[in-house]
Design a protein around this motif. Structure first.
Motif, PDB file in Angstrom:
ATOM      1  N   GLN A   1      -3.321  -8.297  -4.031  1.00 31.73           N
ATOM      2  CA  GLN A   1      -3.172  -7.183  -3.093  1.00 31.73           C
ATOM      3  C   GLN A   1      -2.142  -7.557  -2.024  1.00 31.73           C
ATOM      4  OE1 GLN A   1      -6.694  -6.220  -0.828  1.00 31.73           O
ATOM      5  NE2 GLN A   1      -5.999  -4.131  -0.503  1.00 31.73           N
ATOM      6  N   VAL A   2      -1.363  -6.556  -1.609  1.00 35.09           N
ATOM      7  CA  VAL A   2      -0.358  -6.759  -0.563  1.00 35.09           C
ATOM      8  C   VAL A   2      -0.401  -5.575   0.394  1.00 35.09           C
ATOM      9  CG1 VAL A   2       2.108  -7.033  -0.058  1.00 35.09           C
ATOM     10  CG2 VAL A   2       1.141  -8.075  -2.107  1.00 35.09           C
ATOM     11  N   GLN A   3      -0.361  -5.887   1.669  1.00 38.78           N
ATOM     12  CA  GLN A   3      -0.204  -4.879   2.718  1.00 38.78           C
ATOM     13  C   GLN A   3       1.183  -5.087   3.324  1.00 38.78           C
ATOM     14  OE1 GLN A   3      -3.504  -5.250   5.449  1.00 38.78           O
ATOM     15  NE2 GLN A   3      -4.910  -5.539   3.756  1.00 38.78           N
ATOM     16  N   VAL A   4       1.994  -4.055   3.286  1.00 36.52           N
ATOM     17  CA  VAL A   4       3.362  -4.109   3.794  1.00 36.52           C
ATOM     18  C   VAL A   4       3.405  -3.364   5.120  1.00 36.52           C
ATOM     19  CG1 VAL A   4       5.783  -3.524   3.331  1.00 36.52           C
ATOM     20  CG2 VAL A   4       4.226  -4.061   1.415  1.00 36.52           C
TER      21      VAL A   4
ATOM     22  N   PHE B   1      13.325  -1.947   1.245  1.00 34.22           N
ATOM     23  CA  PHE B   1      12.313  -2.975   0.990  1.00 34.22           C
ATOM     24  C   PHE B   1      11.953  -2.983  -0.490  1.00 34.22           C
ATOM     25  CE2 PHE B   1       7.933  -4.056   0.143  1.00 34.22           C
ATOM     26  CZ  PHE B   1       7.879  -5.352   0.635  1.00 34.22           C
ATOM     27  N   ASN B   2      11.659  -1.809  -1.045  1.00 32.13           N
ATOM     28  CA  ASN B   2      11.227  -1.713  -2.444  1.00 32.13           C
ATOM     29  C   ASN B   2      12.270  -2.246  -3.418  1.00 32.13           C
ATOM     30  OD1 ASN B   2       8.619  -0.752  -2.118  1.00 32.13           O
ATOM     31  ND2 ASN B   2       9.300   1.378  -2.005  1.00 32.13           N
TER      32      ASN B   2
ATOM     33  N   ALA C   1      -0.381  -1.413  -0.195  1.00 32.78           N
ATOM     34  CA  ALA C   1      -0.289  -0.353   0.803  1.00 32.78           C
ATOM     35  C   ALA C   1       0.946  -0.645   1.645  1.00 32.78           C
ATOM     36  CB  ALA C   1      -1.532  -0.338   1.694  1.00 32.78           C
ATOM     37  N   CYS C   2       1.578   0.401   2.130  1.00 34.56           N
ATOM     38  CA  CYS C   2       2.752   0.255   2.988  1.00 34.56           C
ATOM     39  C   CYS C   2       2.589   1.206   4.162  1.00 34.56           C
ATOM     40  CB  CYS C   2       4.021   0.567   2.209  1.00 34.56           C
ATOM     41  SG  CYS C   2       5.527   0.272   3.165  1.00 34.56           S
ATOM     42  N   VAL C   3       2.632   0.651   5.367  1.00 33.21           N
ATOM     43  CA  VAL C   3       2.448   1.468   6.559  1.00 33.21           C
ATOM     44  C   VAL C   3       3.535   1.160   7.583  1.00 33.21           C
ATOM     45  CG1 VAL C   3      -0.042   1.664   6.256  1.00 33.21           C
ATOM     46  CG2 VAL C   3       0.874  -0.200   7.612  1.00 33.21           C
ATOM     47  N   GLU C   4       3.791   2.142   8.419  1.00 31.91           N
ATOM     48  CA  GLU C   4       4.719   1.956   9.529  1.00 31.91           C
ATOM     49  C   GLU C   4       3.924   1.516  10.755  1.00 31.91           C
ATOM     50  OE1 GLU C   4       8.511   4.356  11.228  1.00 31.91           O
ATOM     51  OE2 GLU C   4       6.638   5.492  11.185  1.00 31.91           O
ATOM     52  N   VAL C   5       4.474   0.532  11.458  1.00 32.55           N
ATOM     53  CA  VAL C   5       3.837   0.025  12.667  1.00 32.55           C
ATOM     54  C   VAL C   5       4.797   0.172  13.847  1.00 32.55           C
ATOM     55  CG1 VAL C   5       2.318  -1.583  11.473  1.00 32.55           C
ATOM     56  CG2 VAL C   5       4.586  -2.343  12.190  1.00 32.55           C
TER      57      VAL C   5
END
Length: 115
Positions: A61-64, A75-76, A92-96
């Motif tokens: 699992q990876v959280q981006v 990125f992809n 999962a990929c989220v903006e921070v």
């Protein structure tokens, strides 16, 4: 037994427990575009994974975390070139709003099966 690699007062580069490796990786660069930062991060990640007794084919699992979702495709492109075929982890990929260093554009939280 818990096995930690690269342990400092604040964090460990990796933590291994019951056959699972937990990692967080950031770029060493605080400049450059998303492709440069991602390539830098993934090159370092290969080394950390090896020291932890695993590799990128064993990611679970990876959280981006991206500071700007307009960097998603950039990125992809680097991520997909780095990841072996048939080994894509859950992701999962989220903006921070921001990361610990002002110039960082990406941070990854990863879980991998130990080899």
């Amino acid at each position: 037994m818990i096995d930690r690699q690269g342990t400092t007062k604040r964090y460990s580069d990796s933590t291994r427990f019951n056959g699972v490796v937990y990692l967080v990786e950031v770029p060493t660069l605080e400049t450059g575009d998303i492709a440069a930062q991602t390539e830098d991060l993934l090159n370092n990640l290969d080394k950390v994974l090896a020291k932890a007794g695993t590799d990128k084919s064993r990611l679970l699992q990876v959280q981006v975390f991206l500071t700007d979702m307009t960097d998603y495709e950039g990125f992809n492109a680097v991520w997909e070139a780095w990841l072996p075929n048939g080994c894509a982890p859950s992701r999962a990929c989220v903006e921070v709003k921001g990361l610990a260093r002002k110039g960082w554009k990406v941070e990854l939280v990863l879980t991998a099966a130990a080899a």
